[in-house]
Motif scaffolding. Structure first.
Motif, PDB file in Angstrom:
ATOM      1  N   SER A  23     -46.523   6.367  58.742  1.00 19.26           N
ATOM      2  CA  SER A  23     -48.120   7.061  58.865  1.00 19.26           C
ATOM      3  C   SER A  23     -49.554   6.589  58.276  1.00 19.26           C
ATOM      4  O   SER A  23     -49.483   5.877  57.027  1.00 19.26           O
ATOM      5  CB  SER A  23     -47.056   7.802  58.336  1.00 19.26           C
ATOM      6  OG  SER A  23     -46.506   8.000  57.207  1.00 19.26           O
ATOM      7  N   ARG A  24     -50.144   8.137  57.894  1.00 22.39           N
ATOM      8  CA  ARG A  24     -51.248   8.029  57.131  1.00 22.39           C
ATOM      9  C   ARG A  24     -51.529   9.071  56.304  1.00 22.39           C
ATOM     10  O   ARG A  24     -51.254   9.785  56.861  1.00 22.39           O
ATOM     11  CB  ARG A  24     -52.588   7.377  57.997  1.00 22.39           C
ATOM     12  CG  ARG A  24     -52.156   6.407  58.625  1.00 22.39           C
ATOM     13  CD  ARG A  24     -53.565   5.791  58.964  1.00 22.39           C
ATOM     14  NE  ARG A  24     -54.992   5.960  58.875  1.00 22.39           N
ATOM     15  CZ  ARG A  24     -56.138   5.047  59.301  1.00 22.39           C
ATOM     16  NH1 ARG A  24     -56.126   5.375  60.868  1.00 22.39           N
ATOM     17  NH2 ARG A  24     -57.162   5.662  58.969  1.00 22.39           N
ATOM     18  N   LEU A  25     -51.678   8.977  55.069  1.00 21.87           N
ATOM     19  CA  LEU A  25     -52.368  10.229  54.160  1.00 21.87           C
ATOM     20  C   LEU A  25     -53.677  10.914  54.471  1.00 21.87           C
ATOM     21  O   LEU A  25     -54.781   9.284  53.901  1.00 21.87           O
ATOM     22  CB  LEU A  25     -51.844   9.830  52.715  1.00 21.87           C
ATOM     23  CG  LEU A  25     -50.468   9.723  52.305  1.00 21.87           C
ATOM     24  CD1 LEU A  25     -50.472   9.412  50.856  1.00 21.87           C
ATOM     25  CD2 LEU A  25     -49.378  11.354  53.842  1.00 21.87           C
ATOM     26  N   VAL A  26     -54.255  11.594  54.786  1.00 19.76           N
ATOM     27  CA  VAL A  26     -55.623  12.083  54.407  1.00 19.76           C
ATOM     28  C   VAL A  26     -56.013  12.785  53.265  1.00 19.76           C
ATOM     29  O   VAL A  26     -55.128  14.038  53.371  1.00 19.76           O
ATOM     30  CB  VAL A  26     -55.735  12.381  55.619  1.00 19.76           C
ATOM     31  CG1 VAL A  26     -56.692  13.600  56.102  1.00 19.76           C
ATOM     32  CG2 VAL A  26     -55.759  12.555  57.666  1.00 19.76           C
ATOM     33  N   GLN A  27     -56.926  12.615  52.657  1.00 23.24           N
ATOM     34  CA  GLN A  27     -56.571  12.423  51.435  1.00 23.24           C
ATOM     35  C   GLN A  27     -58.117  14.642  51.777  1.00 23.24           C
ATOM     36  O   GLN A  27     -59.272  13.966  52.049  1.00 23.24           O
ATOM     37  CB  GLN A  27     -56.948  11.904  50.331  1.00 23.24           C
ATOM     38  CG  GLN A  27     -57.099  13.371  48.455  1.00 23.24           C
ATOM     39  CD  GLN A  27     -57.507  12.316  47.995  1.00 23.24           C
ATOM     40  OE1 GLN A  27     -56.203  11.873  47.439  1.00 23.24           O
ATOM     41  NE2 GLN A  27     -58.155  13.160  47.243  1.00 23.24           N
ATOM     42  N   ALA A  28     -58.193  16.125  51.953  1.00 28.10           N
ATOM     43  CA  ALA A  28     -58.978  16.348  52.169  1.00 28.10           C
ATOM     44  C   ALA A  28     -59.849  16.947  51.167  1.00 28.10           C
ATOM     45  O   ALA A  28     -58.311  18.087  49.906  1.00 28.10           O
ATOM     46  CB  ALA A  28     -59.053  17.018  53.550  1.00 28.10           C
ATOM     47  N   GLY A  29     -60.641  17.533  50.386  1.00 27.86           N
ATOM     48  CA  GLY A  29     -60.827  18.457  49.414  1.00 27.86           C
ATOM     49  C   GLY A  29     -60.721  20.089  50.006  1.00 27.86           C
ATOM     50  O   GLY A  29     -60.725  20.147  51.162  1.00 27.86           O
ATOM     51  N   ALA A  30     -60.560  20.881  48.427  1.00 24.49           N
ATOM     52  CA  ALA A  30     -60.174  22.839  48.907  1.00 24.49           C
ATOM     53  C   ALA A  30     -61.107  23.429  50.589  1.00 24.49           C
ATOM     54  O   ALA A  30     -60.618  24.426  50.675  1.00 24.49           O
ATOM     55  CB  ALA A  30     -59.809  23.421  48.407  1.00 24.49           C
ATOM     56  N   ALA A  31     -62.276  22.589  49.407  1.00 27.28           N
ATOM     57  CA  ALA A  31     -63.862  23.654  50.672  1.00 27.28           C
ATOM     58  C   ALA A  31     -63.306  22.387  52.125  1.00 27.28           C
ATOM     59  O   ALA A  31     -64.828  23.495  53.111  1.00 27.28           O
ATOM     60  CB  ALA A  31     -64.757  22.852  49.792  1.00 27.28           C
ATOM     61  N   ALA A  32     -62.482  21.684  52.743  1.00 26.54           N
ATOM     62  CA  ALA A  32     -63.111  21.439  53.656  1.00 26.54           C
ATOM     63  C   ALA A  32     -63.202  22.142  54.727  1.00 26.54           C
ATOM     64  O   ALA A  32     -61.561  23.033  54.298  1.00 26.54           O
ATOM     65  CB  ALA A  32     -62.102  20.040  54.359  1.00 26.54           C
ATOM     66  N   HIS A  33     -63.785  22.394  55.663  1.00 26.16           N
ATOM     67  CA  HIS A  33     -63.479  23.213  56.889  1.00 26.16           C
ATOM     68  C   HIS A  33     -62.301  22.547  57.489  1.00 26.16           C
ATOM     69  O   HIS A  33     -62.698  21.569  58.191  1.00 26.16           O
ATOM     70  CB  HIS A  33     -65.208  23.749  57.574  1.00 26.16           C
ATOM     71  CG  HIS A  33     -65.981  24.186  56.910  1.00 26.16           C
ATOM     72  ND1 HIS A  33     -66.846  25.088  57.496  1.00 26.16           N
ATOM     73  CD2 HIS A  33     -66.027  24.733  55.516  1.00 26.16           C
ATOM     74  CE1 HIS A  33     -67.723  25.318  56.581  1.00 26.16           C
ATOM     75  NE2 HIS A  33     -67.585  25.223  55.979  1.00 26.16           N
TER      76      HIS A  33
END
Length: 307
Positions: free
Chosen positions: A99-109
């Protein structure tokens, strides 16, 4: 503004700092009184320095797109923090054992996160295409739709504590449930998350996302000032069905109206006040309980003081 409660941080900030900021500019209902102090940090260091220097007695609130928020007409006491540029990066590239881990910032829509993952041929987050907020807000309320919930996919989250330090915490550090999240002591706000997703091998995830988006545009008042779903769905039923069965579509109080398109949406019109929305929410709850014996629970958060 309570001038005695508010004082400047000991050193200057590089982000946007404003006083008496109208929250009507920052909520999807376009209503709400002023925040005593509004801060948009320039970057992580700016955010950490600012929070660390706030007085211990200073109330602190975090806002994303304000899409599940009703700010009362008297406004919000203390400091409101809004993450924008520098907190919205999405990186769908961390491979982990099938599987893959997607890292995203809290301000991402949420919608951009859903589309980015679909473009990377990753399945699971398609339901976020219809969530009108940011990842930080989705984490705070465990946003969901179409049978999926945000915390179903969380591997870990980065949080800021009220002493100004950042830390990555595992999912197990939080208590989560339906539209319900309890954070550990000292928690100030979410700044990023790592989400574990599987490959969308046959493209069904992307197809589902497109179908949900088409349905949303056909059945919800997209583009109008709403906060998304106003009430949680009770067990085994739908809030919209209950509200419509009580004949409340189109019911109005001041500038707030139950949507004629979807009964679980309240729309605001020009001149509306937060008090109109809150009174309409209370009226709908009372009528559904009187006519159907069901106590609806709001999905939106109420903050601030009455006028």
């Amino acid at each position: 503004m309570n001038a005695q409660r508010i004082r400047e941080p000991q050193s200057g900030v590089r982000g946007r700092l404003a006083y008496g900021e109208s929250m009507a500019l920052h909520t999807s209902w376009r209503v709400g009184g002023p925040a005593d102090r509004w801060f948009e940090p320039a970057d992580r260091e700016d955010l950490s320095d600012f929070v660390r220097q706030l007085p211990d007695s200073e109330p602190m609130s975090w806002v994303g797109l304000g899409s599940n928020l009703l700010v009362r007409d008297g406004g919000i006491r203390g400091t409101v923090i809004c993450l924008k540029d520098g907190f919205d990066e999405i990186r769908p590239e961390l491979a982990v054992s099938g599987s893959r881990l997607v890292q995203a910032g809290a301000a991402a829509h949420c919608a951009r996160l859903a589309k980015t993952c679909a473009d990377a041929k990753l399945a699971g987050l398609g339901f976020l295409i219809g969530v009108p907020g940011t990842l930080g807000g989705a984490l705070a309320m465990n946003a969901g739709a179409h049978g999926g919930e945000t915390w179903d996919f969380v591997e870990s989250v980065e949080v800021l504590f009220d002493d100004g330090h950042f830390e990555w915490l595992p999912k197990a550090a939080f208590e989560t449930g339906y539209r319900h999240v309890v954070a550990p002591a000292g928690f100030a706000g979410f700044t990023a998350a790592r989400l574990r997703l599987d490959a969308d091998a046959d493209g069904s995830g992307a197809a589902d996302m497109k179908a949900w988006l088409t349905k949303r545009r056909a059945t919800q008042p997209v583009g109008k000032p709403t906060a998304g779903s106003t009430f949680r769905n009770p067990q085994g039923d739908h809030a919209a069905r209950l509200i419509e069965s009580c004949g409340l579509k189109g019911h109005r109080i001041g500038g707030a109206v139950v949507s004629a398109m979807h009964a679980n949406f309240i729309v605001t019109e020009a001149g509306a006040r937060a008090a109109d929305v809150e009174r309409l929410i209370d009226f709908v709850r009372a009528e559904v309980e009187r006519q159907r014996g069901v106590k609806l629970q709001p999905e939106v958060r109420f903050v601030g003081d009455a006028a």
